[in-house]
Scaffold this active site. Structure first.
Site, PDB file in Angstrom:
ATOM      1  N   THR A  51     -18.944 -13.776 -36.179  1.00 54.06           N
ATOM      2  CA  THR A  51     -18.289 -13.234 -37.375  1.00 54.06           C
ATOM      3  C   THR A  51     -17.686 -11.864 -37.100  1.00 54.06           C
ATOM      4  OG1 THR A  51     -19.718 -14.456 -38.900  1.00 54.06           O
ATOM      5  CG2 THR A  51     -18.679 -12.453 -39.741  1.00 54.06           C
TER       6      THR A  51
ATOM      7  N   HIS B  94     -23.207 -22.137 -43.283  1.00 52.71           N
ATOM      8  CA  HIS B  94     -24.086 -21.624 -42.234  1.00 52.71           C
ATOM      9  C   HIS B  94     -25.463 -22.254 -42.444  1.00 52.71           C
ATOM     10  CE1 HIS B  94     -26.330 -18.847 -39.692  1.00 52.71           C
ATOM     11  NE2 HIS B  94     -25.227 -18.204 -39.360  1.00 52.71           N
TER      12      HIS B  94
ATOM     13  N   ASP C 234     -13.568 -16.905 -39.744  1.00 48.91           N
ATOM     14  CA  ASP C 234     -14.048 -15.851 -38.849  1.00 48.91           C
ATOM     15  C   ASP C 234     -14.121 -16.390 -37.418  1.00 48.91           C
ATOM     16  OD1 ASP C 234     -16.184 -17.567 -39.350  1.00 48.91           O
ATOM     17  OD2 ASP C 234     -17.676 -15.976 -39.548  1.00 48.91           O
ATOM     18  N   HIS C 235     -14.534 -17.661 -37.300  1.00 50.14           N
ATOM     19  CA  HIS C 235     -14.598 -18.349 -36.002  1.00 50.14           C
ATOM     20  C   HIS C 235     -14.804 -19.827 -36.285  1.00 50.14           C
ATOM     21  CE1 HIS C 235     -18.969 -18.715 -36.530  1.00 50.14           C
ATOM     22  NE2 HIS C 235     -18.967 -17.450 -36.896  1.00 50.14           N
TER      23      HIS C 235
END
Length: 640
Positions: free
Chosen positions: A328, A446, A496-497
């Site tokens: 992140t 997540h 973010d990724h």
């Protein structure tokens, strides 16, 4: 052999067998868990297993040091006493618990990241409450504890039944004999300290085979040692003035001019003509939003995002964009500072990262109210410090009232809760007549993949995380469509990724592909843009849409004005630094290494090619100057 184990050091030799046996079984489990990803060549497997045994031996060499010292220093008369036997069994049990626990930890880390322990494990060690909470909410902890205790119990019971420790303690070896053995054993950690690095695991072009060859404990401490890398010591370099001179050539653009003839001054002035726009901005950085979750990238994952696909069709949609990293903080760094990834830890977490040329500093100079809104606690990964010293006010979980939190897990409040708060902040700014930039970082996609009850049964998995992410985004856009500030607001959705970071290649291309959507139906026509670019180009592109003139030290460019010859992207992890042009990928690595590949954009398959000296030179220029600029404070804003 019996005499060997009955010597005073016999219990240490036995512990070594336990250590390498557990490590071998762990490797076997990981091999079958990710079976399809490994090279099945017999020679490749033999190299992975034999190199793994080597690393296990080196790791145990460090692990055994206190046991060797105690065995050396405790005299024979004392060693025969019962109390010493009980103490020995106690520490033997503790050592076995550590070995077994590490094996379980390696499995769960591999399950999440498809690698042995690395810099991520080191970073997470700092944030124990989040990590322990994540583990507690993700796994059946009582079952894990019972399993670890049971396996440890069986091993210790077997050792006690055989009587090996008792016979070792009864061995009448004198001090000089024990000293000779201790000196011989000390050779192992000395060799490890002086001659062994992770380069010894570079035994295959398949990343999975290389990772399998590593020892988790050794990898953890190696990552801890190398979490900060001196660029000039470890990477290819050139004369710094030559590098900054070439950077000017690479950055040349009709809208860009350097403010000083001194090549060591990297500050540029971007000049746009015409009226500057005063649009508000909602910049939503979505946790782990891989491009493969949307229709524009072929995928077999079965994960879809119907709302995001629909939004992309109504937006300025960038379909060939790459994340700069796998964490992140790398995404936040790239978007805010428009800089290629530097080796070691992210600038977000490094000292001296305040008052930099950034997205926040430019918007603040233009009179905007900037808010960084994060569903978790912003001390994590140093986010609060970074954003607060670079033009933003902070709103994180600690700022939300209890009634504002409808659902939360260890990582933060659900996406809808942080979206609600961002809408409130926008309403307040609009009421005061203040233009605003709301920079939002989500947390729901997540592990442990838990979500609020909204009438949909989201699975507790990555698929469920993506489904809820898509649902929450649809909810947000439905909530704001009738707001008085909606038509004058640019909405940006970017990752973010990616959701994964592992692959067979050094830097797996398909694990860096992310979407970028810029939406404002009143002012920005829908268009698909397939130019090669990366996260560092987001901010210059946004500023181009706003038609702003500004000073910066950005490496990114306005994608809409980017010529085909200027297209490039930057990707990396904490050691390997990648530079992409066309379907070519060059990688700079520690020990001044360089590798060059050609790749397929969609499958990620790579083929090793002969070195491309032009790309090599350009990669060195970009990465060397980026690191030098930050370390020497060249991208700090001078106080007026």
């Amino acid at each position: 052999m019996k005499k060997f184990f009955n010597s005073r050091f016999g219990s240490i030799y036995l512990l070594y067998l336990i250590f390498i046996s557990v490590s071998f079984l762990t490797r076997l489990v990981l091999f079958f868990y990710s079976f399809s990803q490994f090279s099945k060549s017999v020679w490749e497997i033999v190299k992975s297993v034999s190199t793994g045994l080597f690393f296990d031996t080196i790791a145990f060499g460090y692990f055994m040091i206190p046991f060797v010292l105690v065995t050396l220093l405790v005299p024979h008369k004392l060693a025969k006493k019962k109390i010493v036997k009980y103490i020995t069994y106690t520490f033997y049990t503790i050592a076995t618990v550590i070995i077994v626990y590490t094996a379980f930890a390696e499995y769960f880390f591999w399950d999440e990241f498809n690698v042995k322990f690395n810099f991520i494990a080191v970073d997470y060690l700092i944030y124990t409450s989040e990590v322990i909470g994540n583990i507690w909410e993700s796994y059946n902890i009582p079952l894990l504890v019972v399993s670890i205790a049971a396996i440890t119990g069986v091993i210790v019971w077997f050792v006690a039944r055989k009587g090996w420790i008792g016979r070792a303690l009864q061995s009448p070896e004198g001090f000089l004999v024990r000293l000779k053995t201790a000196l011989i054993l000390s050779i192992v950690p000395i060799i490890g300290l002086l001659f062994v690095t992770h380069r010894c695991s570079e035994i295959s072009t398949n990343t999975y085979n290389k990772e399998l060859a590593k020892n988790g404990v050794y990898s953890f401490f190696e990552a801890f040692k190398n979490n900060k890398l001196d660029y000039e010591q470890f990477y290819l370099i050139k004369d710094k003035k030559e590098a900054f001179t070439q950077l000017r050539s690479l950055m040349a653009d009709s809208t860009i001019a350097y403010i000083s003839p001194d090549v060591m001054n990297p500050v540029t002035k971007v000049s746009n003509t015409g009226e500057e726009k005063r649009y508000n901005v909602f910049l939503i950085t979505v946790e782990s939003l891989s491009g493969e979750y949307m229709n524009y990238i072929p995928s077999t994952s079965g994960i879809t995002m119907p709302f995001m696909d629909s939004l992309a069709n109504q937006s300025l949609f960038f379909t060939n964009l790459y994340a700069t990293g796998t964490r992140t903080v790398r995404g936040l760094e790239a978007i805010n500072l428009s800089i290629p990834p530097t080796p070691g830890t992210s600038i977000v977490r490094r000292s001296g990262n305040e008052n930099l040329y950034s997205l926040g500093s430019i918007f603040k100079e233009k009179g905007y109210v900037n808010k960084f809104l994060y569903g978790g606690y912003g001390y994590f990964d140093n986010m609060n410090q970074f954003f607060s010293t670079n033009g933003f006010d902070i709103v994180d979980r600690s700022d939300l009232k209890p009634e504002e939190i409808t659902f939360a897990n260890v990582w933060g409040v659900c996406d809808q809760d942080i979206y609600k708060r961002s809408i409130q902040e926008a309403d307040q700014s609009f009421a005061k007549g203040e233009p605003f930039l709301n920079f939002i970082m989500t947390t729901s996609n997540h592990r442990p993949y838990t979500f609020p009850s909204v009438g949909i049964d989201f699975p507790k998995s990555r698929k469920g995380g993506v489904m809820y992410t898509d649902y929450a985004l649809a909810w947000l856009f439905n909530e704001v469509k009738n707001k008085p500030w909606f038509d004058n607001t640019i909405f940006i959705v970017v990752a973010d990724h990616c959701g994964g970071s592992a692959g067979r290649a050094e830097l797996p291309i398909n694990e860096y592909q992310i979407p970028l959507v810029i939406y404002n139906p009143s002012n920005i026509p829908a268009q698909k843009v397939d130019k090669l670019c990366s996260q560092i180009d987001l901010t210059p592109t946004l500023l181009g849409i706003l038609n702003w003139s500004y000073q910066s030290t950005f490496y990114g460019k306005d994608i809409m004005k980017m010529k085909q010859t200027e297209e490039r992207a930057f990707i990396g992890n904490y050691q390997k630094l990648g530079y992409i042009k066309g379907n070519n990928l060059s990688i700079l690595s520690p020990q001044q290494r360089f590798s060059f590949y050609q790749f397929d954009r969609y499958t990620g398959e790579e083929a090793i090619k002969e070195s491309n000296e032009i790309m090599k030179d350009e990669a060195v220029t970009y990465y060397q100057t980026a690191e030098y600029m930050f370390v020497n404070g060249l991208n700090k804003i001078e106080k007026k």
